[in-house]
Design a protein around this motif. Structure first.
Motif, PDB file in Angstrom:
ATOM      1  N   ILE A  29       0.731  -0.968   0.054  1.00 28.50           N
ATOM      2  CA  ILE A  29      -0.104   0.046  -0.076  1.00 28.50           C
ATOM      3  C   ILE A  29       0.796   1.125   0.212  1.00 28.50           C
ATOM      4  CG2 ILE A  29      -0.070   0.312   2.497  1.00 28.50           C
ATOM      5  CD1 ILE A  29      -3.246   0.556   0.183  1.00 28.50           C
ATOM      6  N   ASN A  30       0.514   2.303  -0.676  1.00 29.70           N
ATOM      7  CA  ASN A  30       1.285   3.356  -1.113  1.00 29.70           C
ATOM      8  C   ASN A  30       2.865   3.236  -1.192  1.00 29.70           C
ATOM      9  OD1 ASN A  30      -1.298   4.786  -0.454  1.00 29.70           O
ATOM     10  ND2 ASN A  30      -0.620   4.774   1.918  1.00 29.70           N
ATOM     11  N   GLY A  31       3.038   2.292  -1.863  1.00 32.40           N
ATOM     12  CA  GLY A  31       4.495   1.889  -2.316  1.00 32.40           C
ATOM     13  C   GLY A  31       5.256   1.140  -0.985  1.00 32.40           C
ATOM     14  N   THR A  32       4.561   0.862  -0.068  1.00 29.72           N
ATOM     15  CA  THR A  32       5.166   0.101   1.238  1.00 29.72           C
ATOM     16  C   THR A  32       4.745  -1.256   1.252  1.00 29.72           C
ATOM     17  OG1 THR A  32       5.384   2.336   2.100  1.00 29.72           O
ATOM     18  CG2 THR A  32       5.632   0.350   3.597  1.00 29.72           C
ATOM     19  N   LYS A  33       5.615  -2.352   1.570  1.00 31.35           N
ATOM     20  CA  LYS A  33       4.837  -3.612   1.876  1.00 31.35           C
ATOM     21  C   LYS A  33       4.974  -3.728   3.412  1.00 31.35           C
ATOM     22  CE  LYS A  33       6.825  -7.059  -0.582  1.00 31.35           C
ATOM     23  NZ  LYS A  33       7.585  -8.138  -0.791  1.00 31.35           N
ATOM     24  N   LEU A  34       3.532  -4.112   3.847  1.00 35.04           N
ATOM     25  CA  LEU A  34       3.376  -4.136   5.064  1.00 35.04           C
ATOM     26  C   LEU A  34       3.349  -5.677   5.269  1.00 35.04           C
ATOM     27  CD1 LEU A  34       0.272  -1.995   5.689  1.00 35.04           C
ATOM     28  CD2 LEU A  34       2.865  -1.288   5.768  1.00 35.04           C
ATOM     29  N   LYS A  35       4.027  -6.208   6.657  1.00 34.23           N
ATOM     30  CA  LYS A  35       3.906  -7.834   6.952  1.00 34.23           C
ATOM     31  C   LYS A  35       3.450  -7.897   8.281  1.00 34.23           C
ATOM     32  CE  LYS A  35       7.443  -9.785   3.460  1.00 34.23           C
ATOM     33  NZ  LYS A  35       8.155 -10.517   3.299  1.00 34.23           N
ATOM     34  N   GLY A  36       2.676  -8.765   8.438  1.00 33.95           N
ATOM     35  CA  GLY A  36       2.626  -9.196   9.982  1.00 33.95           C
ATOM     36  C   GLY A  36       2.322 -10.816  10.086  1.00 33.95           C
ATOM     37  N   ARG A  37       2.841 -11.180  11.219  1.00 35.53           N
ATOM     38  CA  ARG A  37       2.615 -12.843  11.334  1.00 35.53           C
ATOM     39  C   ARG A  37       1.267 -13.122  12.008  1.00 35.53           C
ATOM     40  NH1 ARG A  37       6.745 -13.329  14.074  1.00 35.53           N
ATOM     41  NH2 ARG A  37       8.036 -14.236  12.732  1.00 35.53           N
ATOM     42  N   ILE A  38       0.627 -13.937  11.275  1.00 35.13           N
ATOM     43  CA  ILE A  38      -0.800 -14.176  12.067  1.00 35.13           C
ATOM     44  C   ILE A  38      -0.687 -14.971  13.220  1.00 35.13           C
ATOM     45  CG2 ILE A  38      -3.021 -15.800  11.459  1.00 35.13           C
ATOM     46  CD1 ILE A  38      -2.385 -15.393   8.384  1.00 35.13           C
ATOM     47  N   VAL A  39      -1.396 -14.544  14.293  1.00 38.86           N
ATOM     48  CA  VAL A  39      -1.333 -15.020  15.796  1.00 38.86           C
ATOM     49  C   VAL A  39      -2.621 -15.561  16.055  1.00 38.86           C
ATOM     50  CG1 VAL A  39       0.693 -13.993  15.950  1.00 38.86           C
ATOM     51  CG2 VAL A  39      -1.308 -13.133  16.813  1.00 38.86           C
ATOM     52  N   GLU A  40      -3.738 -15.330  15.670  1.00 40.75           N
ATOM     53  CA  GLU A  40      -4.953 -15.828  16.016  1.00 40.75           C
ATOM     54  C   GLU A  40      -5.905 -15.586  15.004  1.00 40.75           C
ATOM     55  OE1 GLU A  40      -8.225 -13.841  19.599  1.00 40.75           O
ATOM     56  OE2 GLU A  40      -6.647 -12.718  18.961  1.00 40.75           O
ATOM     57  N   THR A  41      -6.815 -16.921  14.899  1.00 42.68           N
ATOM     58  CA  THR A  41      -7.941 -17.254  13.844  1.00 42.68           C
ATOM     59  C   THR A  41      -8.954 -17.590  14.345  1.00 42.68           C
ATOM     60  OG1 THR A  41      -7.030 -19.488  13.458  1.00 42.68           O
ATOM     61  CG2 THR A  41      -6.084 -17.763  12.291  1.00 42.68           C
ATOM     62  N   GLU A  42     -10.090 -17.556  13.540  1.00 38.01           N
ATOM     63  CA  GLU A  42     -11.431 -18.320  14.005  1.00 38.01           C
ATOM     64  C   GLU A  42     -11.994 -18.785  12.589  1.00 38.01           C
ATOM     65  OE1 GLU A  42     -13.161 -15.330  17.625  1.00 38.01           O
ATOM     66  OE2 GLU A  42     -13.949 -15.315  15.506  1.00 38.01           O
ATOM     67  N   ALA A  43     -12.388 -20.143  12.876  1.00 33.00           N
ATOM     68  CA  ALA A  43     -13.207 -20.797  11.688  1.00 33.00           C
ATOM     69  C   ALA A  43     -14.582 -20.579  11.723  1.00 33.00           C
ATOM     70  CB  ALA A  43     -12.821 -22.268  12.024  1.00 33.00           C
ATOM     71  N   TYR A  44     -15.248 -20.691  10.609  1.00 33.17           N
ATOM     72  CA  TYR A  44     -16.618 -20.471  10.533  1.00 33.17           C
ATOM     73  C   TYR A  44     -17.004 -21.238   9.224  1.00 33.17           C
ATOM     74  CZ  TYR A  44     -16.665 -16.357  13.559  1.00 33.17           C
ATOM     75  OH  TYR A  44     -16.398 -15.537  14.587  1.00 33.17           O
ATOM     76  N   ILE A  45     -18.092 -22.218   9.626  1.00 26.35           N
ATOM     77  CA  ILE A  45     -18.564 -23.314   8.892  1.00 26.35           C
ATOM     78  C   ILE A  45     -20.109 -22.908   8.464  1.00 26.35           C
ATOM     79  CG2 ILE A  45     -18.619 -25.560   8.126  1.00 26.35           C
ATOM     80  CD1 ILE A  45     -16.364 -26.201   9.509  1.00 26.35           C
ATOM     81  N   GLY A  46     -20.652 -22.344   7.239  1.00 25.84           N
ATOM     82  CA  GLY A  46     -21.879 -22.171   7.132  1.00 25.84           C
ATOM     83  C   GLY A  46     -22.892 -23.086   7.403  1.00 25.84           C
ATOM     84  N   ALA A  47     -22.763 -24.329   6.864  1.00 25.54           N
ATOM     85  CA  ALA A  47     -23.489 -25.520   7.020  1.00 25.54           C
ATOM     86  C   ALA A  47     -24.325 -25.975   8.309  1.00 25.54           C
ATOM     87  CB  ALA A  47     -23.044 -26.796   6.411  1.00 25.54           C
ATOM     88  N   ILE A  48     -23.261 -25.585   9.516  1.00 28.83           N
ATOM     89  CA  ILE A  48     -23.488 -26.272  10.779  1.00 28.83           C
ATOM     90  C   ILE A  48     -23.259 -25.029  11.922  1.00 28.83           C
ATOM     91  CG2 ILE A  48     -22.992 -28.462  10.302  1.00 28.83           C
ATOM     92  CD1 ILE A  48     -20.153 -28.247  11.738  1.00 28.83           C
ATOM     93  N   ASP A  49     -23.001 -23.967  11.616  1.00 24.63           N
ATOM     94  CA  ASP A  49     -22.716 -22.648  12.547  1.00 24.63           C
ATOM     95  C   ASP A  49     -23.584 -21.492  12.448  1.00 24.63           C
ATOM     96  OD1 ASP A  49     -21.004 -21.168  13.992  1.00 24.63           O
ATOM     97  OD2 ASP A  49     -19.432 -20.910  12.413  1.00 24.63           O
ATOM     98  N   LYS A  50     -24.237 -21.474  13.577  1.00 19.26           N
ATOM     99  CA  LYS A  50     -25.253 -20.350  13.493  1.00 19.26           C
ATOM    100  C   LYS A  50     -24.424 -18.909  13.785  1.00 19.26           C
ATOM    101  CE  LYS A  50     -29.037 -22.840  15.360  1.00 19.26           C
ATOM    102  NZ  LYS A  50     -29.884 -23.269  16.640  1.00 19.26           N
ATOM    103  N   ALA A  51     -23.054 -18.915  13.870  1.00 20.75           N
ATOM    104  CA  ALA A  51     -22.500 -17.700  13.936  1.00 20.75           C
ATOM    105  C   ALA A  51     -21.727 -17.280  12.423  1.00 20.75           C
ATOM    106  CB  ALA A  51     -20.948 -17.739  14.935  1.00 20.75           C
ATOM    107  N   SER A  52     -22.060 -18.088  11.550  1.00 22.90           N
ATOM    108  CA  SER A  52     -21.671 -17.897  10.210  1.00 22.90           C
ATOM    109  C   SER A  52     -22.683 -16.945   9.496  1.00 22.90           C
ATOM    110  CB  SER A  52     -21.528 -19.199   9.377  1.00 22.90           C
ATOM    111  OG  SER A  52     -21.290 -18.795   7.924  1.00 22.90           O
ATOM    112  N   HIS A  53     -22.309 -16.131   8.674  1.00 27.63           N
ATOM    113  CA  HIS A  53     -23.208 -15.233   7.766  1.00 27.63           C
ATOM    114  C   HIS A  53     -24.027 -16.049   6.678  1.00 27.63           C
ATOM    115  CE1 HIS A  53     -20.432 -11.407   8.748  1.00 27.63           C
ATOM    116  NE2 HIS A  53     -21.388 -11.796   9.470  1.00 27.63           N
ATOM    117  N   ALA A  54     -23.448 -17.205   6.601  1.00 26.04           N
ATOM    118  CA  ALA A  54     -24.232 -18.155   5.260  1.00 26.04           C
ATOM    119  C   ALA A  54     -24.891 -19.187   6.201  1.00 26.04           C
ATOM    120  CB  ALA A  54     -22.911 -18.683   4.540  1.00 26.04           C
ATOM    121  N   TYR A  55     -25.161 -19.359   7.559  1.00 22.66           N
ATOM    122  CA  TYR A  55     -25.809 -20.425   8.048  1.00 22.66           C
ATOM    123  C   TYR A  55     -27.251 -20.495   7.475  1.00 22.66           C
ATOM    124  CZ  TYR A  55     -28.166 -23.255  11.597  1.00 22.66           C
ATOM    125  OH  TYR A  55     -28.918 -24.156  12.239  1.00 22.66           O
TER     126      TYR A  55
END
Length: 207
Positions: A28-54
């Motif tokens: 962005i703006n001629g600069t490369k930004l990098k970050g290590r992923i340290v936290e994630t969450e999974a969402y699965i529409g078919a069985i997950d009432k927290a998913s936007h695709a439930y």
């Protein structure tokens, strides 16, 4: 090395785990930004009432969830903050991984300007700690917006994920599995242990 479409072709739970330690890259703006992923969450529409695709929900907002593995899905919360997700499994299956937090590695001055309108050296300790330790925060810091919806991160040169050094693998980090955050409406799904983070990392949003 950029992560391949095959990497994202597993179910969201497995990809959520495998993404820990991987590197988020944003140009962005001629600069490369990098970050290590340290936290994630999974969402699965078919069985997950927290998913936007439930329940098979298909609205214009959630169409990227049904897209091919490796694309970006960006949605807003509270009408103010964006959240960045990676689509997994296969086209039509509505599975994705929310990137909740990253450890900033490169381009910190650009991140600080985006988040706080300050140079990195002007940040307080509290501001530095909160630079990218949450999904809305990292989107501001990395200038990720709804314009990035559908970006194919297996081929895009402005937003993608790549392999880290061999130091950061599932074999060398200690992973915590726990429940997700901010989904009190999701009935039994609030108990799914689908949040994953690197134990002891300073940038995790909530331990």
């Amino acid at each position: 090395m950029k992560l391949s479409k095959e990497f994202f072709s597993e179910d969201a739970i497995e990809v959520s785990k495998k993404l820990l330690g991987k590197i988020l890259v944003r140009k962005i703006n001629g600069t490369k930004l990098k970050g290590r992923i340290v936290e994630t969450e999974a969402y699965i529409g078919a069985i997950d009432k927290a998913s936007h695709a439930y329940g098979g929900r298909k609205t214009p907002r959630v169409q990227p969830l049904y897209g091919p593995p490796g694309i970006a899905y960006v949605f807003s919360i509270y009408g103010m903050y964006n959240c960045f997700n990676v689509i997994t499994k296969e086209e039509g299956d509505a599975q994705g991984v929310l990137i909740r937090a990253v450890e900033p590695l490169e381009g910190l001055d650009e991140m600080a300007k985006s988040r706080f309108k300050k140079d990195i050296g002007e940040l307080t300790k509290a501001q530095l700690k909160s630079l990218t330790n949450g999904p809305g925060k990292l989107c501001i810091a990395f200038s990720i917006t709804k314009e990035n919806n559908w970006d194919d991160m297996t081929s895009d040169e402005e937003l993608y994920l790549e392999e880290p050094s061999s130091k950061y693998t599932l074999e060398t980090i200690e992973m915590v599995e726990t429940t997700r955050i901010g989904i009190d409406y999701a009935e039994e799904a609030i108990h799914f242990p689908w949040r994953f983070y690197i134990k002891g990392n300073h940038w995790v949003s909530k331990k």
